[in-house]
Design an enzyme around this catalytic site. Structure first.
Site, PDB file in Angstrom:
ATOM      1  N   ASN A  49      -1.229   1.906   5.406  1.00  0.00           N
ATOM      2  CA  ASN A  49      -0.374   0.885   5.004  1.00  0.00           C
ATOM      3  C   ASN A  49       0.114  -0.021   6.163  1.00  0.00           C
ATOM      4  OD1 ASN A  49       3.148   0.824   3.958  1.00  0.00           O
ATOM      5  ND2 ASN A  49       1.700  -0.661   3.814  1.00  0.00           N
ATOM      6  N   GLY A  50      -0.252  -1.233   6.195  1.00  0.00           N
ATOM      7  CA  GLY A  50       0.170  -2.147   7.473  1.00  0.00           C
ATOM      8  C   GLY A  50      -0.902  -3.011   7.740  1.00  0.00           C
TER       9      GLY A  50
ATOM     10  N   GLU B 162      18.122 -17.282  -8.113  1.00  0.00           N
ATOM     11  CA  GLU B 162      17.726 -16.166  -8.443  1.00  0.00           C
ATOM     12  C   GLU B 162      17.150 -16.021  -9.480  1.00  0.00           C
ATOM     13  OE1 GLU B 162      17.157 -13.405  -7.387  1.00  0.00           O
ATOM     14  OE2 GLU B 162      17.323 -11.806  -8.829  1.00  0.00           O
TER      15      GLU B 162
ATOM     16  N   LYS C 143       6.544  -4.445  -4.576  1.00  0.00           N
ATOM     17  CA  LYS C 143       8.059  -4.055  -4.466  1.00  0.00           C
ATOM     18  C   LYS C 143       8.549  -4.196  -3.163  1.00  0.00           C
ATOM     19  CE  LYS C 143      11.802  -2.556  -6.338  1.00  0.00           C
ATOM     20  NZ  LYS C 143      12.483  -3.832  -6.998  1.00  0.00           N
TER      21      LYS C 143
ATOM     22  N   CYS D 220       0.831  -1.351  -0.226  1.00  0.00           N
ATOM     23  CA  CYS D 220       0.101   0.054  -0.003  1.00  0.00           C
ATOM     24  C   CYS D 220       0.955   1.199   0.030  1.00  0.00           C
ATOM     25  CB  CYS D 220      -0.922   0.092   1.215  1.00  0.00           C
ATOM     26  SG  CYS D 220      -1.848  -1.507   1.209  1.00  0.00           S
TER      27      CYS D 220
ATOM     28  N   GLU E 114       8.394 -15.042 -11.212  1.00  0.00           N
ATOM     29  CA  GLU E 114       7.831 -13.601 -10.731  1.00  0.00           C
ATOM     30  C   GLU E 114       7.028 -12.948 -11.789  1.00  0.00           C
ATOM     31  OE1 GLU E 114      10.151 -11.022  -7.508  1.00  0.00           O
ATOM     32  OE2 GLU E 114      11.410 -11.824  -9.082  1.00  0.00           O
TER      33      GLU E 114
ATOM     34  N   HIS F  24      18.494 -36.486  -6.717  1.00  0.00           N
ATOM     35  CA  HIS F  24      18.019 -36.690  -5.302  1.00  0.00           C
ATOM     36  C   HIS F  24      16.504 -36.030  -5.590  1.00  0.00           C
ATOM     37  CE1 HIS F  24      21.719 -37.771  -3.261  1.00  0.00           C
ATOM     38  NE2 HIS F  24      22.220 -36.909  -3.917  1.00  0.00           N
TER      39      HIS F  24
ATOM     40  N   TRP G  75      -2.799  -2.634  -1.604  1.00  0.00           N
ATOM     41  CA  TRP G  75      -2.223  -4.107  -1.872  1.00  0.00           C
ATOM     42  C   TRP G  75      -3.109  -5.039  -0.934  1.00  0.00           C
ATOM     43  CZ3 TRP G  75       0.064  -8.333   0.532  1.00  0.00           C
ATOM     44  CH2 TRP G  75       0.471  -9.368  -0.296  1.00  0.00           C
TER      45      TRP G  75
ATOM     46  N   LYS H 177      13.214 -14.897 -10.587  1.00  0.00           N
ATOM     47  CA  LYS H 177      12.949 -13.947 -11.833  1.00  0.00           C
ATOM     48  C   LYS H 177      11.898 -14.421 -12.613  1.00  0.00           C
ATOM     49  CE  LYS H 177      14.176 -10.984 -10.282  1.00  0.00           C
ATOM     50  NZ  LYS H 177      14.998 -10.772  -8.979  1.00  0.00           N
TER      51      LYS H 177
ATOM     52  N   ARG I 252       5.225   0.025  -6.090  1.00  0.00           N
ATOM     53  CA  ARG I 252       5.127  -0.654  -4.983  1.00  0.00           C
ATOM     54  C   ARG I 252       4.301  -1.926  -5.122  1.00  0.00           C
ATOM     55  NH1 ARG I 252       6.398   2.770  -0.301  1.00  0.00           N
ATOM     56  NH2 ARG I 252       5.158   1.735   1.170  1.00  0.00           N
TER      57      ARG I 252
HETATM   58  C1  G6P Z   1       9.985  -8.389  -2.499  1.00  0.00           C
HETATM   59  C2  G6P Z   1      10.435  -7.735  -3.799  1.00  0.00           C
HETATM   60  C3  G6P Z   1      11.854  -8.504  -4.107  1.00  0.00           C
HETATM   61  C4  G6P Z   1      12.545  -8.125  -3.103  1.00  0.00           C
HETATM   62  C5  G6P Z   1      12.205  -8.518  -1.837  1.00  0.00           C
HETATM   63  C6  G6P Z   1      13.017  -8.158  -0.552  1.00  0.00           C
HETATM   64  O1  G6P Z   1       9.401  -9.504  -2.710  1.00  0.00           O
HETATM   65  O2  G6P Z   1       9.495  -8.122  -4.911  1.00  0.00           O
HETATM   66  O3  G6P Z   1      12.460  -7.910  -5.562  1.00  0.00           O
HETATM   67  O4  G6P Z   1      13.994  -8.979  -3.252  1.00  0.00           O
HETATM   68  O5  G6P Z   1      10.784  -8.034  -1.679  1.00  0.00           O
HETATM   69  O6  G6P Z   1      12.881  -6.730  -0.489  1.00  0.00           O
HETATM   70  P1  G6P Z   1      14.080  -5.822   0.127  1.00  0.00           P
HETATM   71  O7  G6P Z   1      13.560  -4.468   0.016  1.00  0.00           O
HETATM   72  O8  G6P Z   1      14.259  -6.203   1.677  1.00  0.00           O
HETATM   73  O9  G6P Z   1      15.249  -6.265  -0.810  1.00  0.00           O
END
Ligand code: G6P
Length: 606
Positions: A98-99, A478, A601, A2, A485, A501, A74, A482, A27
């Protein structure tokens, strides 16, 4: 997650609020709304989906007034519907939040006894109802908002707007970030400086527990004990708030392309012309560190996994890496001489922040590697090292990851030197290799078209497996993160040695397997795993250098050629094909690259 904005301005508030909300889109959100006070009357508009829906509604049902609050939601409690969208209103008060209000059920039950009923499924509505309830007992708006705040448990950034009050916003922060912006005869509230960027560059960051009474004349802030607090006004650099695509189709493409520059910026910040590594605060005596505990979430967690190899190999320090949401509730013992290291792009991730607080008074030093210097994690650390990646807007982290691991590599070199495991000659070799990395990344970016072609083939798959060994294992993780996501293709990663395994059972002619394998000392072992995949008709996409691709032979489905770099630096380079594969696959599938469904985000709630 949010986003919040508020304005007490000189001009119509609605367009300003919508523009500010656009800058918070990154965000992640699924509905939006604004409320204004016009000629003393409070009114609101809300819409599900993208902000354009709210803008459309405002064309048909405009909202006048120079004071207002706005919100991108959100969804946590309750589906993304108009009814559940913020601002929530009850009588003379509207609230954006937000929260998560953790005791909302208890407050609801109490309000129900006063025959106060609920319209929404949200936790936030209870804040509006409670404030309305206090207003009806004769309290002033500020008294009512403060009385409601006294009752709230959980995490929040909140802004309140009142009927009959066109020169008042009450704002409060506990657990979620909130900033107050100072204009000329105008005042603003926002989740971050980016939201307020074109409106003002003069920002006051609220501290934990702060409550702010904002009028056009200024702001009065009280701390968690109710004492008047003098919080500084900081001038925020425009560069740190610039949000544009610079001609790219997506923010993610722009941020991938920026990596040579921002990694160069990070190196320039931490390296002296003589190739010494200089941390602004030389307070960590690594000779006195027996153990490092690294904690993070998401991509930042994978950055920690990479750094574990470096700290252990270069500095011979045992490192444990943990996911913040697991760490915080496990109550892990933190022995003396432990360095607690937190990695976070936003510096606001709720779980990482909670893990940091757990380590306070236990670890010898709390160190963070962050992208947002004013963030909560930065401010609550003993030492905060910026990664200098600049604003990252794409939800899928790219340049923040490579900048994080660049800074962590420098930290590992420094630790190696201070602990006597790395001679200054060896350190100088590493540093000169590192200085070449930005231009080597530019060469890797030249493989864009080859990677795009491979991605078009990948986009037809239902599942994708990533394999990597040693430093490439976190890169495989990673790469899989990606891909899932932003393209919504199911992807998972395994350490190559684990193939037999379990995941080998999944291999058939429909399963692409991305093998991240520079020609290093572990290469032969990975080639064996690759053969095992191909023997079962699995389709291998090999990401390697000239020597590796030559040695692997012609049987691979496709290969992606990377320049050669010293083995320890491969994670920085191999992040590029991992990012580009995901990016082009998502583009081929037509998904929303910068704002993938359901993701946020900055994850400011648990
Ligand atoms: C969310 C974002 C990711 C990020 C993660 C941790 O999942 O979409 O891109 O890696 O949070 O966020 P931070 O701001 O703590 O790196």
């Amino acid at each position: 997650m949010c986003g919040i904005v508020g304005v007490l301005g000189d001009h119509e508030a609605a367009p300003i609020l919508v523009e500010a909300l656009k800058r918070l889109e990154y965000r992640g959100y699924d509905s939006a709304g604004i409320a204004t006070v016009n000629a003393g009357k409070l009114d609101r508009r809300r819409a599900v989906g993208k902000l354009v829906n709210l803008s459309d509604q405002l064309v048909h049902e405009p909202l006048a007034g120079k004071a207002g609050i706005g919100h991108t939601r959100w969804a946590t409690h309750g589906a993304p519907t108009v009814t559940n969208a913020h601002p929530h209103r009850s009588g003379a008060v509207a609230v954006v939040h937000n929260g998560i209000i953790e005791n909302y059920r208890e407050i609801r039950a109490e309000l129900a006894q006063h025959n106060i009923s609920f319209e929404t499924e949200t936790d936030t509505e209870t804040v509006a109802l409670l404030t309305h309830h206090y207003l009806s007992t004769g309290m002033s708006p500020v008294e009512a908002a403060f009385a409601a705040l006294d009752r709230l448990e959980g995490a929040f950034a909140l802004a309140f707007l009142f009927d009959g009050e066109d020169d008042l916003i009450v704002a409060a922060r506990k657990g979620s970030p909130l900033a107050v912006g100072h204009g000329d005869g105008e005042m603003f509230v926002g989740s971050d400086a980016i939201a307020l960027a074109p409106l003002t560059d003069r920002i006051t960051y609220l501290e934990e527990g702060d409550r702010a009474v904002v009028t056009r004349a200024g702001v009065e802030i009280r701390d968690e004990k109710g004492r008047l607090a003098n919080r500084p006004i900081k001038t925020v650099s425009i560069d740190n708030t610039r949000v544009d695509k610079a001609g790219h189709k997506h923010f993610m493409a722009k941020e991938i392309a920026e990596q040579p520059k921002v990694i160069g910026d990070a190196l320039a910040h931490y390296l002296t012309p003589e190739n010494d590594i200089h941390f602004p605060e030389e307070t960590i005596d690594f000779a006195k560190v027996d153990r490092i505990v690294m904690v993070a979430c998401g991509t930042a967690y994978y950055a920690c996994l990479v750094a574990k190899y470096w700290f252990e190999q270069i500095a011979r320090i045992p490192v444990e890496v943990d996911i913040a949401s697991e760490f915080r509730y496990r109550e892990p013992p933190i022995p003396a001489r432990t360095l607690a290291l937190f990695v976070s792009q936003s510096g606001e991730t709720a779980d990482t922040l909670a893990a940091l607080r757990y380590c306070r008074d236990k670890a010898d030093t709390i160190l963070s590697v962050i992208n947002v210097p004013e963030s909560s994690i930065a401010r609550e650390s003993d030492i905060a090292l910026p990664i200098l990646a600049g604003v990252e807007v794409g939800v899928a982290s790219t340049k923040a990851f490579t900048c994080q691991i660049t800074v962590l590599f420098l930290l590992a070199l420094k630790a190696g030197e201070l602990r006597g495991h790395l001679s200054s000659d060896r350190r100088a070799d590493h540093v000169s290799a590192l200085r070449a990395i930005p231009s080597i990344i530019s060469l890797a970016l030249d493989q864009n078209e080859a990677i795009r072609k491979a991605s078009v083939r990948l986009s037809e798959s239902r599942d994708v497996l990533f394999l990597g060994r040693g430093l490439m294992y976190p890169l495989a993780l990673e790469g899989a993160l990606k891909l899932k996501e932003i393209s919504y293709i199911h992807a998972e990663a395994y350490a190559s040695g684990e193939l037999k395994h379990g995941p080998i059972a999944l291999i058939d002619k429909h399963m692409p397997v991305v093998v991240m394998a520079p020609r290093d000392t572990l290469f032969d072992k990975t080639v064996s795993n690759m053969q095992e995949v191909m023997a079962r008709k699995g389709k291998v996409i090999l990401v390697s250098d000239d020597a590796g691709i030559e040695e692997a032979g012609d049987d691979v489905w496709t290969s992606i050629r990377m320049p050669s770099v010293p083995p320890l630096l491969t994670p920085i380079l191999y992040a590029i094909p991992a990012q580009l594969l995901a990016y082009h696959t998502a583009v081929a599938k037509g998904t929303d690259v910068d704002q993938p469904r359901n993701l946020a985000k900055s994850v400011t709630v648990e």
